[in-house]
Write a protein that holds these residues in place. Sequence first.
Motif, mmCIF file in Angstrom:
data_model
loop_
_atom_site.group_PDB
_atom_site.id
_atom_site.type_symbol
_atom_site.label_atom_id
_atom_site.label_comp_id
_atom_site.label_asym_id
_atom_site.label_seq_id
_atom_site.Cartn_x
_atom_site.Cartn_y
_atom_site.Cartn_z
ATOM 1 N N LYS A 271 0.845 -1.196 0.000
ATOM 2 C CA LYS A 271 0.000 0.000 0.000
ATOM 3 C C LYS A 271 0.875 1.239 0.000
ATOM 4 C CE LYS A 271 -3.223 -2.644 2.832
ATOM 5 N NZ LYS A 271 -2.335 -3.836 2.834
ATOM 6 N N ASN A 272 0.316 2.359 -0.410
ATOM 7 C CA ASN A 272 1.003 3.641 -0.321
ATOM 8 C C ASN A 272 0.403 4.438 0.831
ATOM 9 O OD1 ASN A 272 2.585 3.062 -2.527
ATOM 10 N ND2 ASN A 272 1.283 4.150 -3.979
ATOM 11 N N GLY A 273 1.269 5.012 1.641
ATOM 12 C CA GLY A 273 0.766 5.785 2.765
ATOM 13 C C GLY A 273 1.706 5.727 3.938
ATOM 14 N N ALA A 274 1.151 5.797 5.153
ATOM 15 C CA ALA A 274 1.981 5.843 6.348
ATOM 16 C C ALA A 274 1.209 5.315 7.540
ATOM 17 C CB ALA A 274 2.441 7.273 6.614
ATOM 18 N N MET A 275 1.967 4.819 8.515
ATOM 19 C CA MET A 275 1.389 4.382 9.782
ATOM 20 C C MET A 275 2.380 4.711 10.884
ATOM 21 S SD MET A 275 0.260 0.563 11.108
ATOM 22 C CE MET A 275 -1.092 0.371 9.941
ATOM 23 N N VAL A 276 1.874 5.237 11.991
ATOM 24 C CA VAL A 276 2.715 5.522 13.140
ATOM 25 C C VAL A 276 1.981 5.100 14.397
ATOM 26 C CG1 VAL A 276 1.903 7.915 13.286
ATOM 27 C CG2 VAL A 276 4.073 7.282 14.361
ATOM 28 N N ALA A 277 2.692 4.442 15.302
ATOM 29 C CA ALA A 277 2.143 4.022 16.597
ATOM 30 C C ALA A 277 2.956 4.685 17.693
ATOM 31 C CB ALA A 277 2.189 2.503 16.743
ATOM 32 N N MET A 278 2.279 5.157 18.734
ATOM 33 C CA MET A 278 2.943 5.931 19.772
ATOM 34 C C MET A 278 2.348 5.622 21.134
ATOM 35 S SD MET A 278 3.473 10.078 19.786
ATOM 36 C CE MET A 278 1.782 10.437 20.236
ATOM 37 N N ASP A 279 3.169 5.745 22.160
ATOM 38 C CA ASP A 279 2.692 5.652 23.540
ATOM 39 C C ASP A 279 2.335 7.062 23.999
ATOM 40 O OD1 ASP A 279 2.270 5.427 26.241
ATOM 41 O OD2 ASP A 279 4.080 4.266 26.671
ATOM 42 N N PRO A 280 1.046 7.398 24.144
ATOM 43 C CA PRO A 280 0.667 8.769 24.502
ATOM 44 C C PRO A 280 1.110 9.168 25.903
ATOM 45 C CG PRO A 280 -1.215 7.524 23.644
ATOM 46 C CD PRO A 280 -0.127 6.543 23.928
ATOM 47 N N HIS A 281 1.404 8.195 26.778
ATOM 48 C CA HIS A 281 1.860 8.514 28.128
ATOM 49 C C HIS A 281 3.216 9.210 28.111
ATOM 50 C CE1 HIS A 281 -1.389 6.161 29.752
ATOM 51 N NE2 HIS A 281 -0.935 5.034 29.230
ATOM 52 N N THR A 282 4.046 8.892 27.117
ATOM 53 C CA THR A 282 5.429 9.378 27.108
ATOM 54 C C THR A 282 5.831 10.081 25.813
ATOM 55 O OG1 THR A 282 6.212 7.249 26.260
ATOM 56 C CG2 THR A 282 6.136 7.521 28.657
ATOM 57 N N GLY A 283 5.115 9.825 24.729
ATOM 58 C CA GLY A 283 5.532 10.319 23.421
ATOM 59 C C GLY A 283 6.482 9.376 22.704
ATOM 60 N N GLU A 284 6.748 8.206 23.283
ATOM 61 C CA GLU A 284 7.650 7.243 22.652
ATOM 62 C C GLU A 284 6.991 6.634 21.419
ATOM 63 O OE1 GLU A 284 8.468 4.444 25.725
ATOM 64 O OE2 GLU A 284 9.415 5.930 27.033
ATOM 65 N N ILE A 285 7.683 6.702 20.300
ATOM 66 C CA ILE A 285 7.174 6.127 19.054
ATOM 67 C C ILE A 285 7.478 4.636 19.050
ATOM 68 C CG2 ILE A 285 7.415 6.116 16.547
ATOM 69 C CD1 ILE A 285 7.960 9.094 16.673
ATOM 70 N N LEU A 286 6.440 3.836 18.874
ATOM 71 C CA LEU A 286 6.559 2.378 18.920
ATOM 72 C C LEU A 286 6.750 1.769 17.536
ATOM 73 C CD1 LEU A 286 3.663 1.721 21.475
ATOM 74 C CD2 LEU A 286 6.117 1.923 21.960
ATOM 75 N N ALA A 287 6.252 2.439 16.509
ATOM 76 C CA ALA A 287 6.405 1.953 15.133
ATOM 77 C C ALA A 287 6.225 3.130 14.191
ATOM 78 C CB ALA A 287 5.388 0.857 14.817
ATOM 79 N N MET A 288 6.919 3.063 13.064
ATOM 80 C CA MET A 288 6.811 4.123 12.048
ATOM 81 C C MET A 288 7.062 3.500 10.688
ATOM 82 S SD MET A 288 8.906 7.725 11.688
ATOM 83 C CE MET A 288 7.961 8.592 12.944
ATOM 84 N N VAL A 289 6.076 3.593 9.813
ATOM 85 C CA VAL A 289 6.161 2.989 8.477
ATOM 86 C C VAL A 289 5.720 4.011 7.447
ATOM 87 C CG1 VAL A 289 5.368 1.136 6.967
ATOM 88 C CG2 VAL A 289 5.651 0.699 9.412
ATOM 89 N N SER A 290 6.467 4.111 6.363
ATOM 90 C CA SER A 290 6.082 4.936 5.218
ATOM 91 C C SER A 290 6.233 4.099 3.965
ATOM 92 C CB SER A 290 6.965 6.190 5.145
ATOM 93 O OG SER A 290 6.589 7.012 4.064
ATOM 94 N N ARG A 291 5.245 4.185 3.092
ATOM 95 C CA ARG A 291 5.251 3.402 1.858
ATOM 96 C C ARG A 291 4.949 4.278 0.645
ATOM 97 N NH1 ARG A 291 7.668 0.218 4.198
ATOM 98 N NH2 ARG A 291 7.311 -1.997 4.553
ATOM 99 N N PRO A 292 5.637 4.028 -0.497
ATOM 100 C CA PRO A 292 6.628 2.980 -0.711
ATOM 101 C C PRO A 292 7.937 3.300 0.001
ATOM 102 C CG PRO A 292 6.502 4.376 -2.634
ATOM 103 C CD PRO A 292 5.414 4.826 -1.724
ATOM 104 N N SER A 293 8.747 2.273 0.183
ATOM 105 C CA SER A 293 10.005 2.436 0.896
ATOM 106 C C SER A 293 11.174 2.385 -0.080
ATOM 107 C CB SER A 293 10.144 1.350 1.976
ATOM 108 O OG SER A 293 11.222 1.618 2.820
ATOM 109 N N PHE A 294 12.379 2.364 0.453
ATOM 110 C CA PHE A 294 13.592 2.278 -0.352
ATOM 111 C C PHE A 294 14.585 1.403 0.401
ATOM 112 C CE2 PHE A 294 14.095 5.754 2.561
ATOM 113 C CZ PHE A 294 15.411 5.654 3.001
#
Length: 660
Positions: A271-294
């Motif tokens: 897919k084309n797009g993006a996904m980001v997962a975060m812990d709102p308690h701290t601001g720690e980013i748990l996952a970050m994906v952008s598509r297409p990739s390289f």
Amino acid sequence: MDVPMSLSSPTTRQLNNDEKLPAAKLAGVQYAIVLLLAVLVAGLWRLQVLGADNWKVLAEANRVRKVPVLAPRGKIFDREGRILVDNYPSVSCYLLVEQIKDPSVDLPLIASGLHLPIEQIQATLKRFQGAAKYQPIPLKQDISQDEQAFVEAHRNELPELETHDEQRRLYPKDGFAAHMIGYVGEVSEQMLQNDERYAFYSPGDVVGRSGVEQTYDALLRGKDGSRDIIVNSHGKEVGHLGQELAVPGQDLKLTIDLDVQRAAEKAMDGKNGAMVAMDPHTGEILAMVSRPSFDPNQFSVRLTKSYWNEILTNPDHPLMNKTIQAQLAPGSTFKIIMSVAGLQEQMAQDLNVGCSGGATFYGHFFACDLHHGHVDIHNAIPYSCDTFYYTLANRLGIDKIAQYASAFGLGQHTGVDLPDEASGTVPSTQWALKNYHRKWYAGETISVGIGQGAVTVTPLQMARALGGIASGGVMHRPHLVFPEEMPKDFASALEASFPGSGEKTVPIDPANWQTVTDGMAEVTSPGAFHTAAASHLDGIDFAGKTGTAQVIGHDALAKTNKGHDTVPNAWFVGMAPRRNPDIVVAVLWEHGNGGFNSAKLASQVVNAFVTKQRRLANNLRIAEVPKEAPKQSPENPADPSKAVAVTETKADAAAGPGAE
């Protein structure tokens, strides 16, 4: 017998007088000789005494060569210490200009042996023409065994060639986390000339060029060492004198959870797009994906022209980190901002509309996807009724909407520790005047009320904003590296280099907070009009908001062929649990058609996260049984209630008042 002529005869005396120099000339010659001797003595003094140290260094250089030893970059790990980026041993070929008078003579042979176009070598020499003569010029990185053999076999013919052992970057395959991690490459001339950060770098140095590699380059880079070797007149190594050890770069532990990252990568596959997962308690980013990739491995050595052209001509922009750089209309995910604004301003509590497929404002009909019937604030969120939010936007006005959107960090940088973050746009009357030198028209506010029109956001902004709302208005700066991983001075400089809305709290009335979070929970619950009912997760308090953002207006869409480029963007922002969440996930699926599709992707990541937390909670509770606890026996059986309690999740414990 003839009498000999007297020596004092006039003729003899005349000859002797003719051979003698005049006294003035003789004195001049003597002075010239003395002056010449003085000059010679002074020159010898300058060379042998005053310049002794300099000539000693030059003489030493004829037999001693300083070979650089490059420091290996620090490795990069996930939050649990699992390796993401490693190094591997590599050999690179360098050219020693000081060994030859005319490099061009040997270029054809060098180009053939190293399998390089001769034009590329000439371009490299031109780029380093201002460098010191003793500085090795990198010709080719990561050379093959055949090319190493070529250099060794031609030591006498090509004394200007030498090889260095180096540590080269090894990134995950298939572009895994590529935009977040970034890549390394040679420092460019433009960077050396125009960027203060690279003032102490030299041509040929390898630096971080994007992502974490760029932001934390000063920590990851380390300090190069050197090795003093003895060479003969042909430049061949014949011995060693000493060495200055290289200092490896600092290892970095990221906030990324490899398991959550894998789930996000799998969800976004194809897919084309993006996904980001975060812990709102701290601001720690748990996952970050952008598509297409390289493939960042392509950048760790000299990038091929074909691969670079492939990336540049790709219309989907593989090098763009869409989680922080895609600035697009958020669609109906913006309705959560609208709901908070309407409730806090006491306008939404008593707002009731009859949705018959749309409404007319300022002489223009604004459509709604369905005929929802009676709608109030309690079902407006799960129904995602445009008619309700058109009406609410008209009552609030653009400046009040802008006030709340800005308060929750939209239209400004989040301050995430990644380069080139975009800010998005929050329109207002002042914005229209400043950028377009015109007034803001009330009819434009209607579209903004449903996240269309001039408003644009990034996925990370929406994750932070909605995660902050679900946390009672508490918002943290998103980050990828734990603060304790950095020296204090570096951390202070980093915060100044990446300004953003930072740590903040936006006051939300508890009753309004409950209304909004309950509404988001209804979005993913079974229901006729609930926009993400198909993404419901049994046993998990999963809440969120869908968004379907038109990429072309209704009028224009009716007049054009409905190809892929006209399909709406699909948004979803979800969290678990609904209040004080442990995870928030934002998904942008370009041309994904509907927010319900993105909700399915987010549910996969939330499910993976919660499942892992429950498993860890079980393991943790078992491991933490006190040593002095009484042993289980027939007279003292284990308490069954405690065995059940270990299944309680972190989400359940932190949910707060009213959580389910």
